[in-house]
Design a protein around this motif. Structure first.
Motif, PDB file in Angstrom:
ATOM      1  N   ILE A 117       0.720  -1.437  -0.255  1.00  0.00           N
ATOM      2  CA  ILE A 117      -0.004  -0.024  -0.139  1.00  0.00           C
ATOM      3  C   ILE A 117       0.668   1.319   0.048  1.00  0.00           C
ATOM      4  O   ILE A 117       2.120   1.912   0.563  1.00  0.00           O
ATOM      5  CB  ILE A 117      -1.066  -0.450   1.210  1.00  0.00           C
ATOM      6  CG1 ILE A 117      -0.265   0.068   2.287  1.00  0.00           C
ATOM      7  CG2 ILE A 117      -1.840  -0.903   1.481  1.00  0.00           C
ATOM      8  CD1 ILE A 117      -0.847  -0.243   3.784  1.00  0.00           C
ATOM      9  N   PRO A 118       0.682   2.661  -0.340  1.00  0.00           N
ATOM     10  CA  PRO A 118       1.328   3.600  -0.163  1.00  0.00           C
ATOM     11  C   PRO A 118       1.639   4.263   0.851  1.00  0.00           C
ATOM     12  O   PRO A 118       0.441   4.369   1.885  1.00  0.00           O
ATOM     13  CB  PRO A 118       0.000   4.982  -1.597  1.00  0.00           C
ATOM     14  CG  PRO A 118      -0.277   3.797  -1.732  1.00  0.00           C
ATOM     15  CD  PRO A 118      -1.030   2.238  -1.325  1.00  0.00           C
ATOM     16  N   VAL A 119       2.823   4.688   0.807  1.00  0.00           N
ATOM     17  CA  VAL A 119       2.990   5.798   2.558  1.00  0.00           C
ATOM     18  C   VAL A 119       1.649   6.747   2.081  1.00  0.00           C
ATOM     19  O   VAL A 119       1.766   7.672   1.045  1.00  0.00           O
ATOM     20  CB  VAL A 119       4.366   5.713   2.235  1.00  0.00           C
ATOM     21  CG1 VAL A 119       4.525   7.422   3.433  1.00  0.00           C
ATOM     22  CG2 VAL A 119       5.061   4.980   2.716  1.00  0.00           C
ATOM     23  N   GLN A 120       1.130   7.447   3.508  1.00  0.00           N
ATOM     24  CA  GLN A 120       0.872   7.906   3.411  1.00  0.00           C
ATOM     25  C   GLN A 120       0.374   8.573   4.922  1.00  0.00           C
ATOM     26  O   GLN A 120       0.136   8.213   5.560  1.00  0.00           O
ATOM     27  CB  GLN A 120      -0.854   7.506   2.206  1.00  0.00           C
ATOM     28  CG  GLN A 120      -1.830   9.525   2.177  1.00  0.00           C
ATOM     29  CD  GLN A 120      -2.999   8.919   2.012  1.00  0.00           C
ATOM     30  OE1 GLN A 120      -3.773   7.646   1.585  1.00  0.00           O
ATOM     31  NE2 GLN A 120      -3.749  10.057   1.645  1.00  0.00           N
ATOM     32  N   GLY A 121       0.223   9.864   4.522  1.00  0.00           N
ATOM     33  CA  GLY A 121       0.457  10.772   5.777  1.00  0.00           C
ATOM     34  C   GLY A 121      -0.710  11.227   6.385  1.00  0.00           C
ATOM     35  O   GLY A 121      -1.415  11.032   5.575  1.00  0.00           O
ATOM     36  N   SER A 128      -4.392   6.825  11.178  1.00  0.00           N
ATOM     37  CA  SER A 128      -3.676   7.167   9.657  1.00  0.00           C
ATOM     38  C   SER A 128      -2.364   6.551  10.725  1.00  0.00           C
ATOM     39  O   SER A 128      -1.465   6.251   9.151  1.00  0.00           O
ATOM     40  CB  SER A 128      -3.841   8.820   9.852  1.00  0.00           C
ATOM     41  OG  SER A 128      -2.787   8.833  10.540  1.00  0.00           O
ATOM     42  N   TYR A 129      -1.723   6.659  11.363  1.00  0.00           N
ATOM     43  CA  TYR A 129      -1.023   5.504  11.573  1.00  0.00           C
ATOM     44  C   TYR A 129      -0.022   4.579  10.928  1.00  0.00           C
ATOM     45  O   TYR A 129       1.418   4.245  10.540  1.00  0.00           O
ATOM     46  CB  TYR A 129      -0.861   5.915  13.486  1.00  0.00           C
ATOM     47  CG  TYR A 129       0.091   6.415  14.076  1.00  0.00           C
ATOM     48  CD1 TYR A 129      -1.035   7.457  14.099  1.00  0.00           C
ATOM     49  CD2 TYR A 129       0.394   6.674  14.728  1.00  0.00           C
ATOM     50  CE1 TYR A 129      -0.937   8.974  14.623  1.00  0.00           C
ATOM     51  CE2 TYR A 129       1.293   7.589  15.674  1.00  0.00           C
ATOM     52  CZ  TYR A 129       0.276   8.767  15.744  1.00  0.00           C
ATOM     53  OH  TYR A 129       0.701   9.808  16.392  1.00  0.00           O
ATOM     54  N   GLU A 130      -0.212   3.182  10.649  1.00  0.00           N
ATOM     55  CA  GLU A 130      -0.767   2.342   9.944  1.00  0.00           C
ATOM     56  C   GLU A 130       0.286   2.512   8.568  1.00  0.00           C
ATOM     57  O   GLU A 130       0.489   1.881   7.987  1.00  0.00           O
ATOM     58  CB  GLU A 130      -1.838   0.764  10.022  1.00  0.00           C
ATOM     59  CG  GLU A 130      -2.436   2.260   8.614  1.00  0.00           C
ATOM     60  CD  GLU A 130      -3.900   1.292   8.775  1.00  0.00           C
ATOM     61  OE1 GLU A 130      -4.668   1.259   7.506  1.00  0.00           O
ATOM     62  OE2 GLU A 130      -4.425   0.592   9.771  1.00  0.00           O
ATOM     63  N   ARG A 131       0.057   4.101   7.790  1.00  0.00           N
ATOM     64  CA  ARG A 131       0.335   3.886   6.854  1.00  0.00           C
ATOM     65  C   ARG A 131       1.155   4.892   7.197  1.00  0.00           C
ATOM     66  O   ARG A 131       2.156   5.455   5.321  1.00  0.00           O
ATOM     67  CB  ARG A 131      -0.571   4.231   5.591  1.00  0.00           C
ATOM     68  CG  ARG A 131      -1.495   4.198   5.417  1.00  0.00           C
ATOM     69  CD  ARG A 131      -2.960   4.183   4.455  1.00  0.00           C
ATOM     70  NE  ARG A 131      -2.155   4.528   3.140  1.00  0.00           N
ATOM     71  CZ  ARG A 131      -2.898   4.685   2.139  1.00  0.00           C
ATOM     72  NH1 ARG A 131      -4.666   4.709   2.178  1.00  0.00           N
ATOM     73  NH2 ARG A 131      -2.448   4.565   0.899  1.00  0.00           N
ATOM     74  N   ILE A 132       2.048   5.610   7.919  1.00  0.00           N
ATOM     75  CA  ILE A 132       3.296   6.526   8.206  1.00  0.00           C
ATOM     76  C   ILE A 132       4.373   6.188   7.875  1.00  0.00           C
ATOM     77  O   ILE A 132       4.877   6.262   6.872  1.00  0.00           O
ATOM     78  CB  ILE A 132       3.145   7.664   9.338  1.00  0.00           C
ATOM     79  CG1 ILE A 132       1.827   8.213   9.512  1.00  0.00           C
ATOM     80  CG2 ILE A 132       4.358   8.434   9.425  1.00  0.00           C
ATOM     81  CD1 ILE A 132       1.744   8.902  10.511  1.00  0.00           C
ATOM     82  N   GLY A 133       4.584   4.251   8.040  1.00  0.00           N
ATOM     83  CA  GLY A 133       6.094   4.203   8.350  1.00  0.00           C
ATOM     84  C   GLY A 133       6.472   4.237   9.266  1.00  0.00           C
ATOM     85  O   GLY A 133       5.920   4.822  10.870  1.00  0.00           O
ATOM     86  N   THR A 138       4.233   2.933  11.621  1.00  0.00           N
ATOM     87  CA  THR A 138       3.216   1.203  11.218  1.00  0.00           C
ATOM     88  C   THR A 138       3.168   0.350  11.839  1.00  0.00           C
ATOM     89  O   THR A 138       1.897  -0.159  12.161  1.00  0.00           O
ATOM     90  CB  THR A 138       3.678   1.164   9.558  1.00  0.00           C
ATOM     91  OG1 THR A 138       3.867   2.529   9.051  1.00  0.00           O
ATOM     92  CG2 THR A 138       3.404   0.089   9.426  1.00  0.00           C
ATOM     93  N   SER A 139       4.163   0.275  13.003  1.00  0.00           N
ATOM     94  CA  SER A 139       4.246  -0.739  13.884  1.00  0.00           C
ATOM     95  C   SER A 139       2.846  -0.488  14.580  1.00  0.00           C
ATOM     96  O   SER A 139       2.207  -1.429  15.422  1.00  0.00           O
ATOM     97  CB  SER A 139       5.014  -0.191  14.569  1.00  0.00           C
ATOM     98  OG  SER A 139       6.324  -1.613  13.513  1.00  0.00           O
TER      99      SER A 139
END
Length: 356
Positions: A25-29, A44-49, A53-54
Motif C-alpha cells: 500500500i502507498p505511504v501516506q500521512g 492514519s498511523y499504519e500508513r506513515i511508516g 506503522t508498527s
C-alpha cells in the motif's frame, strides 16, 4: 561506450516490479486540511511508516485480541488460592498484561487502573516496584522533576528520583508503616491455620486493605484479577520483608504456587494474548508461561530494548517463536518506543472504544 558499460547502465535503470510484492500500500500521512478526529489520526498511523506503522499494527492486534470470542462450548477454569482467576466460562481471549515499575511511577498508572477497573485485562505480571509504587501514591504524590537534577542534592533533601520524576522519602515511610501490620496479620493467619501465602495472594490482600479506588490493585482485588510478581522482594516491599523478618520472623511467601497458577492460566486459555510494556522479569515471565500452550496467539511488545546484546528485554517477537512462546501462526509486533508515548494512544484506539 562499451557493451559492458551499457549493460551496467541498463541494470541501474531496470523497471521496478512493485506488483510482485504482497499487500503493498502507498505511504501516506495524515491530512490536516479539513481537520482530523483523534480516531482518524490514530488510524492514519499504519500508513506513515517506521514505528508509526508498527503502532498501527499493534492497534490491529489488540483489537483482534479483545474482540475474539470462542465458537466452542465454554469451559470453566477453576483457580486455586484467594487471588485465583475468574471462575467463569472462558469464552474470550485471556489478556496477559505486563509492565515495569517505572511505568507505575509515571502517569500511566491511571491508564493501567482504567484497564483493570473495566476488566479489559485478565492477568497481570509486574515487578516489586510495579506493585509498591501504586500503593505509595495512595499516601502521597509523585512529582515531575528533571532528568538533570543532582543526585547528591536530592539525597541531602531525602528525595528519590525516577528519571524525571521525584518522590519524597516520606511516602516510602508511610508505605512501610501501612504494610507492616498487614504482614503481622498474615503471619498470624499462617500460624493459626497453616495458610500458605504467595506473592499473588499477598498482593490480593494488600489491594483489599488499601480500600482506595485510586489504587490499581484495589480494582484487581475487586475484580478478582490475579497479579503475579516473581521478584516481589526487589524493592521497598523487600525492605519491609527484611525488617519484618527481624521484628516478627516466620512469614513464608511461596513463589512455587504462583508459577503453577500462572502457567495453568495460560494452558487453560482458549486464546491468549500478551501486551507487554518494557522488558525484564514481567516480559519473560509472561512469555515463558505461554510455552505450555504452544505459544501466545497475540503479542504486542512496547519497549526501547535492542537485540544486539542477546537480552530477552530487547528480543523481537520472532525470537519468542523459536522458543515456543509465541505461536508460529500468532499475530505479533514490537513497537520500538517509550511506553509513556504509546500506551495512551493504544488504549484510546482500542479498549476505550468499548466505553464510548
Amino acid at each position: 561506450m562499451s557493451s559492458q558499460a551499457l549493460k551496467d547502465i541498463a541494470a541501474v535503470l531496470l523497471e521496478p516490479t512493485i506488483s510482485a510484492l504482497e499487500n503493498v500500500i502507498p505511504v501516506q500521512g495524515p491530512n490536516f486540511e479539513n481537520g482530523l478526529s483523534l480516531q482518524d489520526l490514530l488510524r492514519s498511523y499504519e500508513r506513515i511508516g517506521f514505528q508509526a506503522t508498527s503502532f498501527g499494527r499493534a492497534v490491529e492486534i489488540v483489537n483482534r485480541m479483545r474482540k475474539w470470542r470462542s465458537s466452542e462450548e465454554p469451559v470453566a477454569v477453576n483457580g486455586s488460592g484467594e487471588a485465583g482467576p475468574h471462575d467463569k466460562a472462558q469464552t474470550r481471549c485471556t489478556v496477559f498484561l505486563g509492565y515495569t515499575s517505572n511505568l507505575m511511577s509515571s502517569g500511566l498508572r491511571e491508564i493501567l487502573l482504567y484497564l483493570v477497573k473495566h476488566k479489559h485485562v485478565s492477568v497481570i505480571v509486574t515487578t516489586a516496584g510495579g506493585i509498591e509504587e501504586d500503593f505509595i501514591k495512595c499516601f502521597g504524590d509523585t512529582y515531575l522533576g528533571d532528568f538533570h537534577l543532582s543526585g547528591l542534592e536530592l539525597r541531602k533533601k531525602v528525595i528519590q528520583r525516577i528519571g524525571n520524576l521525584v518522590i519524597p522519602n516520606t511516602n516510602y515511610c508511610k508505605f512501610e508503616k501501612w504494610l507492616t501490620p498487614i504482614m503481622d496479620a498474615m503471619l498470624e493467619e499462617q500460624k493459626a491455620s497453616g495458610k500458605v501465602w504467595s506473592p499473588s495472594t499477598m498482593i490480593h490482600r494488600m489491594g483489599k486493605e488499601i480500600n482506595n479506588e485510586e489504587s490499581v490493585y484495589y480494582w484487581a482485588y475487586k475484580n478478582n484479577i490475579p497479579v503475579f510478581c516473581p521478584a516481589i522482594t526487589d524493592g521497598a516491599i523487600g525492605d519491609v520483608v527484611y525488617m519484618h523478618s527481624f521484628r516478627n520472623p516466620g512469614l513464608i511467601i511461596d513463589i512455587a504456587r504462583d508459577i503453577r497458577m500462572l502457567n495453568e492460566l495460560s494452558r487453560n486459555s482458549k486464546k491468549a494474548g500478551m501486551i507487554i510494556l518494557g522488558g525484564g522479569v514481567c516480559k519473560h515471565q509472561i512469555a515463558n508461561s505461554m510455552v505450555v500452550r504452544g505459544g501466545a496467539d497475540y503479542a504486542v511488545y512496547i519497549n526501547t530494548g535492542q537485540e544486539y546484546d542477546g537480552s530477552d528485554s530487547g528480543a523481537r517477537p520472532d525470537e519468542a517463536v523459536s522458543w515456543g512462546k509465541i505461536s508460529p501462526t500468532g499475530d505479533s509486533v514490537k513497537v520500538f518506543a517509550d511506553a509513556t508515548l504509546v500506551l495512551p494512544l493504544l488504549v484510546a484506539a482500542t479498549f476505550a472504544q468499548e466505553d464510548t
